[in-house]
Design a protein around this motif. Structure first.
Motif, PDB file in Angstrom:
ATOM      1  N   MET A   1      11.477  29.582 104.944  1.00 52.53           N
ATOM      2  CA  MET A   1      12.142  29.044 103.759  1.00 52.53           C
ATOM      3  C   MET A   1      13.590  29.529 103.760  1.00 52.53           C
ATOM      4  O   MET A   1      13.852  30.721 103.834  1.00 52.53           O
ATOM      5  CB  MET A   1      11.424  29.504 102.491  1.00 52.53           C
ATOM      6  N   GLY A   2      14.536  28.652 103.672  1.00 47.79           N
ATOM      7  CA  GLY A   2      15.950  28.984 103.780  1.00 47.79           C
ATOM      8  C   GLY A   2      16.563  29.375 102.460  1.00 47.79           C
ATOM      9  O   GLY A   2      15.995  29.177 101.388  1.00 47.79           O
ATOM     10  N   ASP A   3      17.768  29.913 102.528  1.00 47.87           N
ATOM     11  CA  ASP A   3      18.478  30.351 101.337  1.00 47.87           C
ATOM     12  C   ASP A   3      18.853  29.193 100.428  1.00 47.87           C
ATOM     13  O   ASP A   3      19.100  29.389  99.242  1.00 47.87           O
ATOM     14  CB  ASP A   3      19.751  31.110 101.735  1.00 47.87           C
ATOM     15  N   LYS A   4      18.888  27.966 100.960  1.00 53.37           N
ATOM     16  CA  LYS A   4      19.290  26.822 100.154  1.00 53.37           C
ATOM     17  C   LYS A   4      18.300  26.555  99.031  1.00 53.37           C
ATOM     18  O   LYS A   4      18.577  25.783  98.126  1.00 53.37           O
ATOM     19  CB  LYS A   4      19.448  25.585 101.037  1.00 53.37           C
ATOM     20  N   MET A   5      17.116  27.159  99.104  1.00 56.15           N
ATOM     21  CA  MET A   5      16.139  27.007  98.027  1.00 56.15           C
ATOM     22  C   MET A   5      16.665  27.563  96.713  1.00 56.15           C
ATOM     23  O   MET A   5      16.277  27.119  95.644  1.00 56.15           O
ATOM     24  CB  MET A   5      14.849  27.763  98.366  1.00 56.15           C
ATOM     25  N   TYR A   6      17.534  28.568  96.789  1.00 62.47           N
ATOM     26  CA  TYR A   6      17.931  29.293  95.608  1.00 62.47           C
ATOM     27  C   TYR A   6      19.272  28.775  95.091  1.00 62.47           C
ATOM     28  O   TYR A   6      20.307  28.949  95.718  1.00 62.47           O
ATOM     29  CB  TYR A   6      18.022  30.787  95.917  1.00 62.47           C
ATOM     30  N   LYS A   7      19.217  28.140  93.950  1.00 68.35           N
ATOM     31  CA  LYS A   7      20.418  27.581  93.353  1.00 68.35           C
ATOM     32  C   LYS A   7      21.187  28.696  92.636  1.00 68.35           C
ATOM     33  O   LYS A   7      20.677  29.350  91.724  1.00 68.35           O
ATOM     34  CB  LYS A   7      20.059  26.491  92.351  1.00 68.35           C
ATOM     35  N   LEU A   8      22.431  28.927  93.061  1.00 60.19           N
ATOM     36  CA  LEU A   8      23.248  29.968  92.456  1.00 60.19           C
ATOM     37  C   LEU A   8      23.882  29.451  91.168  1.00 60.19           C
ATOM     38  O   LEU A   8      24.344  28.323  91.108  1.00 60.19           O
ATOM     39  CB  LEU A   8      24.332  30.421  93.428  1.00 60.19           C
ATOM     40  N   PHE A   9      23.896  30.277  90.136  1.00 59.85           N
ATOM     41  CA  PHE A   9      24.516  29.881  88.879  1.00 59.85           C
ATOM     42  C   PHE A   9      24.830  31.123  88.063  1.00 59.85           C
ATOM     43  O   PHE A   9      24.271  32.201  88.278  1.00 59.85           O
ATOM     44  CB  PHE A   9      23.602  28.955  88.080  1.00 59.85           C
ATOM     45  N   SER A  10      25.727  30.967  87.121  1.00 58.93           N
ATOM     46  CA  SER A  10      26.028  32.027  86.159  1.00 58.93           C
ATOM     47  C   SER A  10      26.424  31.360  84.851  1.00 58.93           C
ATOM     48  O   SER A  10      27.442  30.675  84.780  1.00 58.93           O
ATOM     49  CB  SER A  10      27.151  32.933  86.662  1.00 58.93           C
ATOM     50  N   GLN A  11      25.599  31.522  83.838  1.00 60.38           N
ATOM     51  CA  GLN A  11      25.842  30.918  82.535  1.00 60.38           C
ATOM     52  C   GLN A  11      26.016  32.027  81.507  1.00 60.38           C
ATOM     53  O   GLN A  11      25.351  33.054  81.571  1.00 60.38           O
ATOM     54  CB  GLN A  11      24.665  30.021  82.141  1.00 60.38           C
ATOM     55  N   GLN A  12      26.908  31.806  80.536  1.00 62.56           N
ATOM     56  CA  GLN A  12      27.239  32.888  79.617  1.00 62.56           C
ATOM     57  C   GLN A  12      27.639  32.352  78.255  1.00 62.56           C
ATOM     58  O   GLN A  12      28.281  31.305  78.142  1.00 62.56           O
ATOM     59  CB  GLN A  12      28.389  33.723  80.199  1.00 62.56           C
ATOM     60  N   ILE A  13      27.249  33.073  77.205  1.00 62.77           N
ATOM     61  CA  ILE A  13      27.747  32.812  75.856  1.00 62.77           C
ATOM     62  C   ILE A  13      28.081  34.150  75.211  1.00 62.77           C
ATOM     63  O   ILE A  13      27.466  35.172  75.508  1.00 62.77           O
ATOM     64  CB  ILE A  13      26.735  32.043  74.973  1.00 62.77           C
ATOM     65  N   SER A  14      29.072  34.155  74.308  1.00 60.26           N
ATOM     66  CA  SER A  14      29.485  35.380  73.622  1.00 60.26           C
ATOM     67  C   SER A  14      29.798  35.080  72.171  1.00 60.26           C
ATOM     68  O   SER A  14      30.278  33.989  71.834  1.00 60.26           O
ATOM     69  CB  SER A  14      30.731  35.980  74.284  1.00 60.26           C
ATOM     70  N   HIS A  15      29.533  36.050  71.302  1.00 63.99           N
ATOM     71  CA  HIS A  15      29.884  35.903  69.881  1.00 63.99           C
ATOM     72  C   HIS A  15      29.789  37.266  69.207  1.00 63.99           C
ATOM     73  O   HIS A  15      28.789  37.984  69.344  1.00 63.99           O
ATOM     74  CB  HIS A  15      28.938  34.928  69.178  1.00 63.99           C
ATOM     75  N   ASP A  16      30.832  37.646  68.474  1.00 65.69           N
ATOM     76  CA  ASP A  16      30.849  38.861  67.651  1.00 65.69           C
ATOM     77  C   ASP A  16      30.410  40.111  68.415  1.00 65.69           C
ATOM     78  O   ASP A  16      29.573  40.888  67.949  1.00 65.69           O
ATOM     79  CB  ASP A  16      29.937  38.672  66.430  1.00 65.69           C
ATOM     80  N   GLY A  17      30.984  40.316  69.597  1.00 61.84           N
ATOM     81  CA  GLY A  17      30.690  41.530  70.341  1.00 61.84           C
ATOM     82  C   GLY A  17      29.387  41.516  71.110  1.00 61.84           C
ATOM     83  O   GLY A  17      28.965  42.536  71.655  1.00 61.84           O
ATOM     84  N   ILE A  18      28.714  40.347  71.176  1.00 64.94           N
ATOM     85  CA  ILE A  18      27.459  40.209  71.915  1.00 64.94           C
ATOM     86  C   ILE A  18      27.673  39.193  73.022  1.00 64.94           C
ATOM     87  O   ILE A  18      28.213  38.105  72.791  1.00 64.94           O
ATOM     88  CB  ILE A  18      26.312  39.722  71.008  1.00 64.94           C
ATOM     89  N   THR A  19      27.253  39.521  74.228  1.00 67.06           N
ATOM     90  CA  THR A  19      27.368  38.611  75.365  1.00 67.06           C
ATOM     91  C   THR A  19      26.012  38.481  76.044  1.00 67.06           C
ATOM     92  O   THR A  19      25.334  39.488  76.292  1.00 67.06           O
ATOM     93  CB  THR A  19      28.392  39.122  76.395  1.00 67.06           C
ATOM     94  N   PHE A  20      25.630  37.242  76.323  1.00 69.44           N
ATOM     95  CA  PHE A  20      24.385  36.981  77.056  1.00 69.44           C
ATOM     96  C   PHE A  20      24.716  36.216  78.331  1.00 69.44           C
ATOM     97  O   PHE A  20      25.469  35.242  78.297  1.00 69.44           O
ATOM     98  CB  PHE A  20      23.412  36.150  76.219  1.00 69.44           C
ATOM     99  N   LYS A  21      24.152  36.694  79.457  1.00 72.40           N
ATOM    100  CA  LYS A  21      24.361  36.044  80.750  1.00 72.40           C
ATOM    101  C   LYS A  21      23.016  35.723  81.389  1.00 72.40           C
ATOM    102  O   LYS A  21      22.095  36.544  81.361  1.00 72.40           O
ATOM    103  CB  LYS A  21      25.146  36.957  81.696  1.00 72.40           C
ATOM    104  N   HIS A  22      22.932  34.534  81.952  1.00 69.81           N
ATOM    105  CA  HIS A  22      21.772  34.132  82.752  1.00 69.81           C
ATOM    106  C   HIS A  22      22.310  33.787  84.133  1.00 69.81           C
ATOM    107  O   HIS A  22      23.099  32.861  84.282  1.00 69.81           O
ATOM    108  CB  HIS A  22      21.080  32.925  82.121  1.00 69.81           C
ATOM    109  N   THR A  23      21.915  34.578  85.144  1.00 72.33           N
ATOM    110  CA  THR A  23      22.595  34.521  86.434  1.00 72.33           C
ATOM    111  C   THR A  23      21.630  34.641  87.596  1.00 72.33           C
ATOM    112  O   THR A  23      20.666  35.394  87.543  1.00 72.33           O
ATOM    113  CB  THR A  23      23.625  35.674  86.535  1.00 72.33           C
ATOM    114  N   ARG A  24      21.907  33.876  88.651  1.00 71.24           N
ATOM    115  CA  ARG A  24      21.257  34.080  89.931  1.00 71.24           C
ATOM    116  C   ARG A  24      22.340  34.232  90.987  1.00 71.24           C
ATOM    117  O   ARG A  24      23.289  33.452  91.026  1.00 71.24           O
ATOM    118  CB  ARG A  24      20.343  32.912  90.322  1.00 71.24           C
ATOM    119  N   GLY A  25      22.190  35.244  91.850  1.00 68.29           N
ATOM    120  CA  GLY A  25      23.164  35.480  92.900  1.00 68.29           C
ATOM    121  C   GLY A  25      23.676  36.898  92.853  1.00 68.29           C
ATOM    122  O   GLY A  25      23.209  37.734  92.072  1.00 68.29           O
ATOM    123  N   ALA A  26      24.642  37.189  93.706  1.00 67.60           N
ATOM    124  CA  ALA A  26      25.176  38.537  93.836  1.00 67.60           C
ATOM    125  C   ALA A  26      25.756  39.022  92.514  1.00 67.60           C
ATOM    126  O   ALA A  26      26.289  38.243  91.718  1.00 67.60           O
ATOM    127  CB  ALA A  26      26.238  38.575  94.929  1.00 67.60           C
TER     128      ALA A  26
END
Length: 263
Positions: free
Chosen positions: A1-26
């Motif tokens: 199974m090759g590395d292309k199976m894994y879709k890289l992404f980084s999604q983020q939202i922030s508000h009032d001193g709070i940050t949430f990240k959903h990430t795949r990759g380095a």
């Protein structure tokens, strides 16, 4: 199974001193072993080791890692970084949540995320993926999550202890960080040679001992400056003889200059 199976992404939202990240990759956290905000990591996949001052473990799917501010930690990624999948929630001390934060973030804690915790993270993942995200709800979800954490029993951490020599060195540093420390002094306390201590510390903590001490000094300086002490005085009292060098390291570590007392 090759590395292309894994879709890289980084999604983020922030508000009032709070940050949430959903990430795949380095990870983009290189050099951020210490920080002045709290952090909660939900590990979702990959081959990694979590390292802190008193724990050295391999997280599994749905491991929740609760990291109080100013706590040394690293996630070491092995093999294919593309498989490293996580959610990260970062937040400062929020006045309206002070009681919950003090209860749930008092010590580094490892929890197995159950369906209730996963539901809350799924909500946050949905917010980040939506074109009509609702950042104000970050505070509401964080409140619920902190409540869930205080109600959970942590996993038994004695099964994943950090190297005893490293723990002894770290405890000594924490107890004496208010004054100038040397590697020779710490090694003598641990009854080993400076070279042996430095080698084992770097191997187990993935950070050179001298750099660890500098980071601890910077945290000490941060507290002094926040309490109103002049930056030049704080730098000198914390063992920094070169203010220019202190300024650069301080800004790199905290993201703002010593002249700015808070974030």
């Amino acid at each position: 199974m090759g590395d292309k199976m894994y879709k890289l992404f980084s999604q983020q939202i922030s508000h009032d001193g709070i940050t949430f990240k959903h990430t795949r990759g380095a990870s983009d956290r290189s050099g951020k072993e210490f920080h002045i905000y709290h952090e909660i990591i939900l590990f979702l996949g990959g081959d990694a080791e979590f390292i802190s001052e008193h724990i050295h473990m391999k997280p599994t799917h749905s491991t929740l890692i609760v990291i109080p501010k100013e706590t040394y930690h690293q996630m070491i990624i092995h093999n294919t970084p593309e498989r490293y999948h996580r959610c990260v929630l970062q937040f400062h001390d929020i006045p309206q949540l002070s009681r919950l934060i003090s209860e749930s973030m008092s010590a580094l804690t490892i929890i197995e995320a159950d369906s209730n915790i996963r539901y809350l993270f799924d909500k946050l993942i949905g917010y980040t993926a939506s074109q009509h995200s609702q950042p104000p709800l970050l505070s509401a979800v964080l409140t619920l999550l902190l409540s869930e954490i205080t109600a959970r029993d942590p996993l038994i951490l004695t099964e994943n202890p950090q190297n005893p020599l490293v723990r002894r060195a770290v405890d000594y540093i924490n107890q004496h960080i208010g004054r100038r420390l040397t590697v020779d002094e710490i090694a003598a306390c641990c009854s080993v040679s400076p070279s042996t201590l430095s080698h084992i510390f770097k191997r187990e903590m993935n950070i050179p001992l001298h750099r660890f001490i500098i980071k601890k000094r910077l945290i000490n300086a941060y507290h002094r400056i926040s309490a109103g002490e002049p930056a030049t005085t704080a730098a000198m009292e914390c063992g920094f003889n070169d203010y220019s060098g202190f300024y650069k390291q301080y800004k790199k570590t905290f993201g703002f200059p010593p002249s700015q007392r808070t974030r």
